[in-house]
Design a protein around this motif. Sequence first.
Motif, mmCIF file in Angstrom:
data_model
loop_
_atom_site.group_PDB
_atom_site.id
_atom_site.type_symbol
_atom_site.label_atom_id
_atom_site.label_comp_id
_atom_site.label_asym_id
_atom_site.label_seq_id
_atom_site.Cartn_x
_atom_site.Cartn_y
_atom_site.Cartn_z
ATOM 1 N N MET A 1 0.830 -1.187 0.000
ATOM 2 C CA MET A 1 0.000 0.000 0.000
ATOM 3 C C MET A 1 0.876 1.253 0.000
ATOM 4 S SD MET A 1 -2.961 -1.203 -0.226
ATOM 5 C CE MET A 1 -3.804 -2.761 0.067
ATOM 6 N N GLY A 2 0.260 2.398 -0.215
ATOM 7 C CA GLY A 2 1.005 3.634 -0.244
ATOM 8 C C GLY A 2 1.395 4.012 -1.655
ATOM 9 N N THR A 3 2.492 4.773 -1.772
ATOM 10 C CA THR A 3 2.921 5.288 -3.064
ATOM 11 C C THR A 3 3.709 4.248 -3.842
ATOM 12 O OG1 THR A 3 2.999 7.537 -2.204
ATOM 13 C CG2 THR A 3 4.214 7.105 -4.216
ATOM 14 N N LYS A 4 3.379 4.132 -5.127
ATOM 15 C CA LYS A 4 4.094 3.221 -6.007
ATOM 16 C C LYS A 4 4.466 3.970 -7.285
ATOM 17 C CE LYS A 4 1.748 -0.963 -4.348
ATOM 18 N NZ LYS A 4 1.148 -2.253 -4.750
ATOM 19 N N THR A 5 5.338 3.355 -8.084
ATOM 20 C CA THR A 5 5.751 3.976 -9.340
ATOM 21 C C THR A 5 5.833 2.936 -10.444
ATOM 22 O OG1 THR A 5 8.127 3.657 -8.913
ATOM 23 C CG2 THR A 5 7.128 5.726 -8.150
ATOM 24 N N ILE A 6 5.660 3.417 -11.668
ATOM 25 C CA ILE A 6 5.981 2.632 -12.851
ATOM 26 C C ILE A 6 6.866 3.494 -13.740
ATOM 27 C CG2 ILE A 6 3.955 1.129 -12.857
ATOM 28 C CD1 ILE A 6 2.649 3.006 -14.878
ATOM 29 N N ASN A 7 7.626 2.840 -14.586
ATOM 30 C CA ASN A 7 8.534 3.541 -15.501
ATOM 31 C C ASN A 7 7.988 3.435 -16.925
ATOM 32 O OD1 ASN A 7 10.826 3.969 -17.366
ATOM 33 N ND2 ASN A 7 12.025 4.156 -15.499
ATOM 34 N N ILE A 8 7.753 4.584 -17.535
ATOM 35 C CA ILE A 8 7.263 4.614 -18.913
ATOM 36 C C ILE A 8 8.248 5.414 -19.747
ATOM 37 C CG2 ILE A 8 5.409 5.369 -20.446
ATOM 38 C CD1 ILE A 8 3.441 4.883 -18.222
ATOM 39 N N ASN A 10 11.425 5.743 -19.519
ATOM 40 C CA ASN A 10 12.373 6.432 -18.645
ATOM 41 C C ASN A 10 11.768 7.608 -17.877
ATOM 42 O OD1 ASN A 10 14.595 4.736 -19.336
ATOM 43 N ND2 ASN A 10 14.834 5.888 -21.254
ATOM 44 N N SER A 11 10.454 7.684 -17.843
ATOM 45 C CA SER A 11 9.775 8.681 -17.019
ATOM 46 C C SER A 11 9.031 7.971 -15.898
ATOM 47 C CB SER A 11 8.800 9.513 -17.851
ATOM 48 O OG SER A 11 9.491 10.304 -18.793
ATOM 49 N N ILE A 12 9.055 8.541 -14.710
ATOM 50 C CA ILE A 12 8.439 7.925 -13.543
ATOM 51 C C ILE A 12 7.006 8.429 -13.384
ATOM 52 C CG2 ILE A 12 8.559 7.617 -11.042
ATOM 53 C CD1 ILE A 12 10.770 6.209 -12.616
ATOM 54 N N VAL A 13 6.066 7.495 -13.264
ATOM 55 C CA VAL A 13 4.669 7.814 -13.009
ATOM 56 C C VAL A 13 4.319 7.292 -11.622
ATOM 57 C CG1 VAL A 13 2.275 7.388 -13.698
ATOM 58 C CG2 VAL A 13 4.029 7.802 -15.447
ATOM 59 N N HIS A 14 3.792 8.180 -10.781
ATOM 60 C CA HIS A 14 3.428 7.843 -9.401
ATOM 61 C C HIS A 14 1.946 7.538 -9.295
ATOM 62 C CE1 HIS A 14 7.053 9.125 -6.931
ATOM 63 N NE2 HIS A 14 7.372 9.514 -8.145
ATOM 64 N N GLY A 59 1.448 16.474 -10.447
ATOM 65 C CA GLY A 59 1.854 15.939 -9.154
ATOM 66 C C GLY A 59 3.286 15.444 -9.170
ATOM 67 N N GLN A 60 3.461 14.190 -8.748
ATOM 68 C CA GLN A 60 4.806 13.608 -8.680
ATOM 69 C C GLN A 60 5.203 12.858 -9.949
ATOM 70 O OE1 GLN A 60 5.931 11.822 -4.739
ATOM 71 N NE2 GLN A 60 3.745 12.035 -4.297
ATOM 72 N N SER A 61 4.311 12.812 -10.931
ATOM 73 C CA SER A 61 4.607 12.072 -12.167
ATOM 74 C C SER A 61 5.311 12.950 -13.193
ATOM 75 C CB SER A 61 3.319 11.517 -12.784
ATOM 76 O OG SER A 61 2.778 10.488 -11.999
ATOM 77 N N GLU A 62 6.319 12.387 -13.808
ATOM 78 C CA GLU A 62 7.056 13.115 -14.834
ATOM 79 C C GLU A 62 6.279 13.094 -16.150
ATOM 80 O OE1 GLU A 62 11.496 11.995 -13.060
ATOM 81 O OE2 GLU A 62 10.720 10.958 -14.840
ATOM 82 N N LEU A 63 6.468 14.141 -16.938
ATOM 83 C CA LEU A 63 5.790 14.251 -18.227
ATOM 84 C C LEU A 63 6.339 13.217 -19.201
ATOM 85 C CD1 LEU A 63 3.702 15.988 -19.801
ATOM 86 C CD2 LEU A 63 5.632 17.417 -20.559
ATOM 87 N N ILE A 64 5.453 12.619 -19.987
ATOM 88 C CA ILE A 64 5.851 11.694 -21.043
ATOM 89 C C ILE A 64 5.525 12.324 -22.391
ATOM 90 C CG2 ILE A 64 5.552 9.664 -19.584
ATOM 91 C CD1 ILE A 64 2.876 9.153 -20.976
ATOM 92 N N SER A 65 6.001 11.713 -23.455
ATOM 93 C CA SER A 65 5.840 12.316 -24.782
ATOM 94 C C SER A 65 4.404 12.272 -25.276
ATOM 95 C CB SER A 65 6.757 11.616 -25.797
ATOM 96 O OG SER A 65 6.452 10.222 -25.864
#
Length: 265
Positions: A1-8, A10-14, A59-65
């Motif tokens: 539980m809590g915060t997780k991430t995936i990598n798309i 080379n960008s991190i999505v929370h 938020g905490q997610s990086e922009l993707i193309s």
Amino acid sequence: MGTKTININNSIVHYTVEGVGRPVLLLHGFGEDSTVWENQVEYLRHNYQVIVPDIPGSGQSELISDVSMEGIAEVINRVVEAEELESIVLIGHSMGGYATLAFAEQYPHLLDGFGLFHSTAAADTEEKKETRRKGIAFIEKHGANEFLKTTIPNLFSAHTKETHPDLIERFTASLPVFSKPALKSYYEAMIKRPERIDLFSKTDLPVLFIIGEQDTVISFEDILKQASMPRVSYIHVLHQSGHMGMLEESAKANAAIEEFLMELK
């Protein structure tokens, strides 16, 4: 539980996961992040698994193309895969609703139902497109967060402005920092998005509509017409809300979502 991430790419999505039970994914809109759903997460997490991502660039997610509605739908698909879920209920607010429709079109087998929260399946009118283009020019000249400060108050109903101006002030003060490219990319994606009204007459999935009676962004009459199209519709009108019913009438919004979830097989 809590915060997780995936990598798309080379960008991190929370995203966050709270609670256990039927998976429910809440997708925020333009100029927001996942914290806009705090009231709903707190209410639903006791009986459901509530998944709330930050859309890329928010938020905490990086922009993707690719932050087209289809691109955001693919991000949600990646979250579903990461959580190893067989199906979810997906509810999107405003721009999040546009991406919800794209997901329902591409991945209907992953849905038990879906919902539009102050959103529409209609494409932008030419007038709306021109308004967004002016917004892009303002963002380029004055910055992303200055743009949001000028537009956010217009999302709330006259009732909220009169009775709870502090709510609007707190929400505006808590806005995350956005980059110019992120907000501009969202607007460009919304301008280009296709109409998906036909999806309602084709889907066998139950559809939730939460409508703000005082919403100046989404036409009340137009969305009521759309709400009559699915085979199974659940329609809730928030009479004292504009475009931010999850904040303006949070208890009624929570009850509407829970009723929808309880009715699903």
